[in-house]
Design a protein around this motif. Structure first.
Motif, PDB file in Angstrom:
ATOM      1  N   ILE A  87       0.848  -1.201   0.000  1.00  0.00           N
ATOM      2  CA  ILE A  87       0.000   0.000   0.000  1.00  0.00           C
ATOM      3  C   ILE A  87       0.877   1.242   0.000  1.00  0.00           C
ATOM      4  O   ILE A  87       0.632   2.204  -0.740  1.00  0.00           O
ATOM      5  CB  ILE A  87      -0.963   0.006   1.213  1.00  0.00           C
ATOM      6  N   TYR A  88       1.926   1.236   0.815  1.00  0.00           N
ATOM      7  CA  TYR A  88       2.839   2.381   0.877  1.00  0.00           C
ATOM      8  C   TYR A  88       3.512   2.607  -0.481  1.00  0.00           C
ATOM      9  O   TYR A  88       3.621   3.741  -0.945  1.00  0.00           O
ATOM     10  CB  TYR A  88       3.890   2.163   1.975  1.00  0.00           C
ATOM     11  N   GLU A  89       3.959   1.522  -1.133  1.00  0.00           N
ATOM     12  CA  GLU A  89       4.612   1.655  -2.437  1.00  0.00           C
ATOM     13  C   GLU A  89       3.663   2.222  -3.482  1.00  0.00           C
ATOM     14  O   GLU A  89       4.055   3.085  -4.278  1.00  0.00           O
ATOM     15  CB  GLU A  89       5.138   0.300  -2.906  1.00  0.00           C
ATOM     16  N   ILE A  90       2.423   1.765  -3.489  1.00  0.00           N
ATOM     17  CA  ILE A  90       1.441   2.282  -4.451  1.00  0.00           C
ATOM     18  C   ILE A  90       1.221   3.774  -4.218  1.00  0.00           C
ATOM     19  O   ILE A  90       1.240   4.570  -5.161  1.00  0.00           O
ATOM     20  CB  ILE A  90       0.117   1.502  -4.355  1.00  0.00           C
ATOM     21  N   SER A  91       1.035   4.162  -2.971  1.00  0.00           N
ATOM     22  CA  SER A  91       0.800   5.582  -2.680  1.00  0.00           C
ATOM     23  C   SER A  91       2.043   6.416  -2.953  1.00  0.00           C
ATOM     24  O   SER A  91       1.949   7.539  -3.452  1.00  0.00           O
ATOM     25  CB  SER A  91       0.311   5.781  -1.244  1.00  0.00           C
ATOM     26  N   ASP A  92       3.216   5.864  -2.689  1.00  0.00           N
ATOM     27  CA  ASP A  92       4.461   6.590  -2.951  1.00  0.00           C
ATOM     28  C   ASP A  92       4.667   6.782  -4.458  1.00  0.00           C
ATOM     29  O   ASP A  92       5.073   7.860  -4.898  1.00  0.00           O
ATOM     30  CB  ASP A  92       5.649   5.839  -2.338  1.00  0.00           C
ATOM     31  N   GLU A 158      11.535  10.736   2.438  1.00  0.00           N
ATOM     32  CA  GLU A 158      12.653   9.869   2.794  1.00  0.00           C
ATOM     33  C   GLU A 158      12.602   9.465   4.266  1.00  0.00           C
ATOM     34  O   GLU A 158      12.830   8.301   4.611  1.00  0.00           O
ATOM     35  CB  GLU A 158      13.977  10.570   2.489  1.00  0.00           C
ATOM     36  N   ILE A 159      12.292  10.411   5.129  1.00  0.00           N
ATOM     37  CA  ILE A 159      12.198  10.124   6.566  1.00  0.00           C
ATOM     38  C   ILE A 159      11.046   9.154   6.828  1.00  0.00           C
ATOM     39  O   ILE A 159      11.186   8.193   7.586  1.00  0.00           O
ATOM     40  CB  ILE A 159      12.019  11.431   7.376  1.00  0.00           C
ATOM     41  N   THR A 160       9.908   9.394   6.181  1.00  0.00           N
ATOM     42  CA  THR A 160       8.749   8.509   6.358  1.00  0.00           C
ATOM     43  C   THR A 160       9.075   7.100   5.896  1.00  0.00           C
ATOM     44  O   THR A 160       8.740   6.125   6.575  1.00  0.00           O
ATOM     45  CB  THR A 160       7.534   9.056   5.577  1.00  0.00           C
ATOM     46  N   GLU A 161       9.734   6.983   4.749  1.00  0.00           N
ATOM     47  CA  GLU A 161      10.094   5.666   4.225  1.00  0.00           C
ATOM     48  C   GLU A 161      11.026   4.929   5.191  1.00  0.00           C
ATOM     49  O   GLU A 161      10.837   3.744   5.464  1.00  0.00           O
ATOM     50  CB  GLU A 161      10.754   5.816   2.864  1.00  0.00           C
ATOM     51  N   ALA A 162      12.002   5.632   5.727  1.00  0.00           N
ATOM     52  CA  ALA A 162      12.928   5.012   6.679  1.00  0.00           C
ATOM     53  C   ALA A 162      12.191   4.588   7.951  1.00  0.00           C
ATOM     54  O   ALA A 162      12.446   3.505   8.490  1.00  0.00           O
ATOM     55  CB  ALA A 162      14.059   5.988   7.018  1.00  0.00           C
ATOM     56  N   ASN A 163      11.278   5.426   8.427  1.00  0.00           N
ATOM     57  CA  ASN A 163      10.522   5.089   9.637  1.00  0.00           C
ATOM     58  C   ASN A 163       9.590   3.900   9.415  1.00  0.00           C
ATOM     59  O   ASN A 163       9.459   3.045  10.292  1.00  0.00           O
ATOM     60  CB  ASN A 163       9.721   6.302  10.121  1.00  0.00           C
ATOM     61  N   VAL A 164       8.958   3.845   8.249  1.00  0.00           N
ATOM     62  CA  VAL A 164       8.084   2.706   7.948  1.00  0.00           C
ATOM     63  C   VAL A 164       8.903   1.421   7.909  1.00  0.00           C
ATOM     64  O   VAL A 164       8.507   0.395   8.470  1.00  0.00           O
ATOM     65  CB  VAL A 164       7.323   2.929   6.614  1.00  0.00           C
ATOM     66  N   ALA A 165      10.063   1.470   7.255  1.00  0.00           N
ATOM     67  CA  ALA A 165      10.922   0.288   7.173  1.00  0.00           C
ATOM     68  C   ALA A 165      11.373  -0.155   8.570  1.00  0.00           C
ATOM     69  O   ALA A 165      11.337  -1.347   8.894  1.00  0.00           O
ATOM     70  CB  ALA A 165      12.127   0.565   6.285  1.00  0.00           C
ATOM     71  N   ALA A 166      11.798   0.790   9.391  1.00  0.00           N
ATOM     72  CA  ALA A 166      12.243   0.450  10.741  1.00  0.00           C
ATOM     73  C   ALA A 166      11.111  -0.119  11.587  1.00  0.00           C
ATOM     74  O   ALA A 166      11.301  -1.108  12.312  1.00  0.00           O
ATOM     75  CB  ALA A 166      12.839   1.689  11.417  1.00  0.00           C
ATOM     76  N   ALA A 167       9.934   0.486  11.493  1.00  0.00           N
ATOM     77  CA  ALA A 167       8.792   0.006  12.282  1.00  0.00           C
ATOM     78  C   ALA A 167       8.360  -1.394  11.856  1.00  0.00           C
ATOM     79  O   ALA A 167       8.068  -2.238  12.701  1.00  0.00           O
ATOM     80  CB  ALA A 167       7.624   0.976  12.161  1.00  0.00           C
TER      81      ALA A 167
END
Length: 188
Positions: A87-92, A158-167
């Motif tokens: 879902i994140y990839e589609i929205s990104d 970029e920050i959101t992507e890193a936070n999503v990956a870490a979470a």
């Protein structure tokens, strides 16, 4: 902006319509991808539920059922995380497409503004230098604000992507550790 001919006005209108159609196509494509992902996810969840229920019902004792249930938690969390990533990839991707289009539209606006400013500078009466300079300053400020906004949006992404990956990684690890600790076969 002023248009010196009907052709210029028609071209500007066509550009606006093309831009709106492109935005609509991006939105429809993203909606189709989300719908397909949701249908595939529902199908997979139903199939997994049937398989897992059959496995739990075939357990010989409560301890085996608990062990089996603990082992099923990790794959379910991983699937949920994969769904969230999709879902994140589609929205990104939709955001990137819209941002590219906005940048292209802004570049066109900058070009047209520059051309208009040249026309105004050449045809302005004597003594209007202050007004022309103010217009040029306003356009420069708009360009600077757009660039700053664009850079901030990229940093936020970029920050959101890193936070999503870490979470998501932390969630998968935590569930794996919990499942391992809860598994009766590991406590022996």
């Amino acid at each position: 902006m002023t248009f010196s001919s009907p052709e210029q006005l028609a071209a500007a209108n066509k550009a606006v319509v093309d831009s709106m159609l492109s935005l609509a196509a991006t939105a429809i494509d993203s909606a189709e991808r989300v719908a397909a992902l949701n249908l595939n996810t529902v199908r997979s969840v139903l199939e997994d539920s049937v398989t897992n229920t059959k496995a739990l019902m075939s357990a010989k004792d409560p301890q085996e059922a608990l062990s089996l249930q603990a082992s099923l938690a990790q794959p379910n969390v991983e699937k949920a995380v994969a769904y969230t990533r999709s879902i994140y990839e589609i929205s990104d991707q939709a955001k990137e497409s819209i941002a590219r289009q906005a940048a292209a539209n802004f570049a066109d606006w900058q070009k047209q503004s520059s051309s208009l400013m040249e026309q105004i500078s050449k045809s302005s009466p004597v003594g209007s230098d202050v007004a022309v300079a103010a217009l040029k300053s306003a356009i420069a400020a708009t360009n600077s604000a757009f660039d700053s906004l664009n850079k901030a949006a990229k940093q936020f992404s970029e920050i959101t992507e890193a936070n999503v990956a870490a979470a998501t990684n932390a969630t998968v690890k935590a569930v794996g550790a919990t499942a391992a600790a809860a598994s009766p076969s590991k406590k022996k």
